[in-house]
Design an enzyme around this catalytic site. Sequence first.
Site, mmCIF file in Angstrom:
data_model
loop_
_atom_site.group_PDB
_atom_site.id
_atom_site.type_symbol
_atom_site.label_atom_id
_atom_site.label_comp_id
_atom_site.label_asym_id
_atom_site.label_seq_id
_atom_site.Cartn_x
_atom_site.Cartn_y
_atom_site.Cartn_z
ATOM 1 N NE ARG A 1 -7.310 4.447 5.425
ATOM 2 C CZ ARG A 1 -6.753 5.544 5.943
ATOM 3 N NH1 ARG A 1 -7.152 5.999 7.101
ATOM 4 N NH2 ARG A 1 -5.791 6.164 5.293
ATOM 5 N NE ARG B 1 0.252 10.493 10.109
ATOM 6 C CZ ARG B 1 -0.218 9.455 9.380
ATOM 7 N NH1 ARG B 1 -1.379 8.960 9.677
ATOM 8 N NH2 ARG B 1 0.464 9.001 8.352
ATOM 9 N N PRO B 2 1.460 16.663 11.019
ATOM 10 C CG PRO B 2 3.252 17.694 12.069
ATOM 11 C CD PRO B 2 2.285 16.553 12.214
ATOM 12 C CG ASP C 1 3.154 1.524 9.458
ATOM 13 O OD1 ASP C 1 3.382 1.752 8.260
ATOM 14 O OD2 ASP C 1 2.854 2.426 10.269
ATOM 15 N NE ARG D 1 0.703 12.063 6.960
ATOM 16 C CZ ARG D 1 0.973 13.324 7.244
ATOM 17 N NH1 ARG D 1 -0.009 14.123 7.576
ATOM 18 N NH2 ARG D 1 2.192 13.779 7.196
ATOM 19 C CE LYS E 1 -1.793 1.504 4.000
ATOM 20 N NZ LYS E 1 -1.475 2.892 4.330
ATOM 21 C CG ASN E 2 2.231 2.644 3.486
ATOM 22 O OD1 ASN E 2 1.069 2.925 3.170
ATOM 23 N ND2 ASN E 2 2.583 2.420 4.739
ATOM 24 C CB CYS F 1 -5.448 10.025 11.403
ATOM 25 S SG CYS F 1 -3.792 9.466 11.727
ATOM 26 C CG ASP G 1 6.470 20.605 10.136
ATOM 27 O OD1 ASP G 1 5.776 19.567 10.155
ATOM 28 O OD2 ASP G 1 7.533 20.709 10.763
ATOM 29 C CB VAL H 1 7.423 6.764 14.440
ATOM 30 C CG1 VAL H 1 7.035 7.449 13.135
ATOM 31 C CG2 VAL H 1 8.750 6.019 14.287
HETATM 32 C C1 EPZ Z 1 4.078 6.981 6.185
HETATM 33 O O1 EPZ Z 1 3.289 8.022 6.744
HETATM 34 C C2 EPZ Z 1 3.163 5.775 6.105
HETATM 35 N N1 EPZ Z 1 2.027 6.059 5.243
HETATM 36 C C3 EPZ Z 1 2.678 5.407 7.506
HETATM 37 O O2 EPZ Z 1 1.896 4.201 7.383
HETATM 38 C C4 EPZ Z 1 3.881 5.109 8.386
HETATM 39 O O3 EPZ Z 1 3.436 4.837 9.703
HETATM 40 C C5 EPZ Z 1 4.820 6.328 8.390
HETATM 41 O O4 EPZ Z 1 5.190 6.663 7.034
HETATM 42 C C6 EPZ Z 1 6.091 6.073 9.183
HETATM 43 O O5 EPZ Z 1 6.758 4.967 8.654
HETATM 44 C C7 EPZ Z 1 2.197 6.015 3.902
HETATM 45 O O6 EPZ Z 1 3.284 5.773 3.401
HETATM 46 C C8 EPZ Z 1 0.979 6.253 3.069
HETATM 47 P P1 EPZ Z 1 6.097 10.353 8.346
HETATM 48 P P2 EPZ Z 1 3.870 9.540 6.776
HETATM 49 O O7 EPZ Z 1 6.017 11.606 7.566
HETATM 50 O O8 EPZ Z 1 4.671 9.803 5.572
HETATM 51 C C9 EPZ Z 1 6.155 13.641 11.750
HETATM 52 C C10 EPZ Z 1 0.055 2.805 7.688
HETATM 53 O O9 EPZ Z 1 -0.403 2.257 8.694
HETATM 54 N N2 EPZ Z 1 6.116 14.618 10.639
HETATM 55 O O10 EPZ Z 1 7.320 9.489 8.209
HETATM 56 O O11 EPZ Z 1 2.746 10.432 7.096
HETATM 57 C C11 EPZ Z 1 4.846 12.887 11.881
HETATM 58 O O12 EPZ Z 1 3.942 13.644 12.659
HETATM 59 C C12 EPZ Z 1 0.511 4.248 7.745
HETATM 60 O O13 EPZ Z 1 0.206 2.222 6.570
HETATM 61 C C13 EPZ Z 1 6.228 15.975 10.929
HETATM 62 O O14 EPZ Z 1 6.359 16.362 12.094
HETATM 63 O O15 EPZ Z 1 4.837 9.446 8.046
HETATM 64 C C14 EPZ Z 1 5.258 11.622 12.564
HETATM 65 O O16 EPZ Z 1 5.349 11.833 13.959
HETATM 66 C C15 EPZ Z 1 0.247 4.874 9.102
HETATM 67 N N3 EPZ Z 1 6.178 16.881 9.917
HETATM 68 C C16 EPZ Z 1 6.649 11.352 11.989
HETATM 69 O O17 EPZ Z 1 7.092 12.599 11.437
HETATM 70 C C17 EPZ Z 1 6.031 16.494 8.607
HETATM 71 O O18 EPZ Z 1 6.019 17.366 7.713
HETATM 72 C C18 EPZ Z 1 6.685 10.307 10.898
HETATM 73 O O19 EPZ Z 1 5.826 10.719 9.887
HETATM 74 C C19 EPZ Z 1 5.919 15.109 8.328
HETATM 75 C C20 EPZ Z 1 5.965 14.190 9.357
#
Ligand code: EPZ
Length: 422
Positions: free
Chosen positions: A397, A122-123, A305, A93, A22-23, A117, A125, A327
Amino acid sequence: MAKIIIEGGNKLSGSVKVGGAKNAALPIMAGAILSEGPVVLSNIPHLNDVETMEKVLSALGITCKKLGPGTIELSSHSGISEEAPYELVKTMRASFFVMGPLLGRLKKARIPLPGGCAIGVRPVDIHLKGFEMLGARVSLDAGCAVATADKLVGAPIMLDFPSVGATENLMMAAVYAEGTTVINNAAREPEIVDLGNFLNSMGAKVSGAGTPSVTIEGVKSLTGTNYSIISDRIEAGTFLALGSLFEGPISVENCNPDSLHAVTAKLQEMGTDLKIEDSKIIVRGPTRIKPIEIKTLPFPGFPTDLQAQFTAALCLSEGASLITETVFENRFMHVSELIRMGAKLNIRDRTVVINGVDKLIGAPVMATDLRAGAAMVIAGLVAEGITEIGNVHHIDRGYDNFVDRLKGLGAKITRQEQDNHA
Ligand code: EPZ
């Protein structure tokens, strides 16, 4: 709302095939926006999130055609809109992954900020700061992130956190930038490597994907491509966590063991017997799993995950286990549901303390998010008695045909579609 009903205690064994990731599918589908020719993708999983991404792309003017099971063709004719619809983005997202390719191709994008969520705020920035470093003007307007640029110029970008989505969005935005972009402190997940390989199959020049430093040399145009995505390591890990609780054996097939080192290491610490082959892992659970400590980390660390699924399995360990979630800030929604089944858990800051119990007792519970839902299924399969899991749309999902595949392993599990008037 549909629900899943499980009569626990059956011995499970047999083989299960893992689907496409999926990812990997979601960012790669968004990456089709960059191509002037048709993009054919195979090994695409049949999931609600994939359908949502298809709707988002259609709303932007991309034609999505099903060519066969798991194979879709995405054609991005001229006249793509730069604006994604809020009612779709708020449900998933990952819709935000279209921002990078739209900015890359059109030099403008207007995307609703994805809501938070169950697992966190999930910002975005880090994504937006990266777009600015490529020369885009970024502003917020009526809940949307708006980015425009006369041109994008390659630049060194340092990510504050190795965000998976930000790494992917910036890789795609940089493909048409003039000059060289280097994304430092980049995420290293296998899905990043798959995206890099996909972009290169269209003529992009991406190197270093999977390392902390990804380099993108700007190009003028990209062709169409025919690309097959990697298998889903999180789905594989979900079945392995389940397999640790049963004598089995359970053969998890079509998986890539190289993307699961952190997971197989922990399973072996728990006392499971693993036979690791090229594209399958055969798991046999011990009489009772041993307690362990897990800390979730960005790849190649233990994946967040799989935290909920391993929390469910370790409820039955012979001692006390600790799982620390580094995370996401709120990824323990499954804990209270597991306690309803007799688990002995408590949360201290970002660590859940698991005191192993001899058995779990079936109960009515809820899926609170995608992976927590999978954790409740694991708990129900090993519990005594009947477990009813509500809100299973969360599970749909990320897991295709989950109930039938578990039935194939000998589970007593059914899905009840409740009409909405009930
Ligand atoms: C991806 O989400 C995955 N989703 C998530 O899988 C997975 O848990 C996550 O990566 C971590 O491995 C998809 O690929 C569609 P991140 P993503 O940006 O990209 C913070 C599932 O169950 N952050 O690596 O949204 C954020 O808040 C899903 O399949 C910022 O602060 O994850 C989090 O604490 C759930 N600012 C951390 O980083 C930003 O601009 C990791 O988020 C972006 C992220």
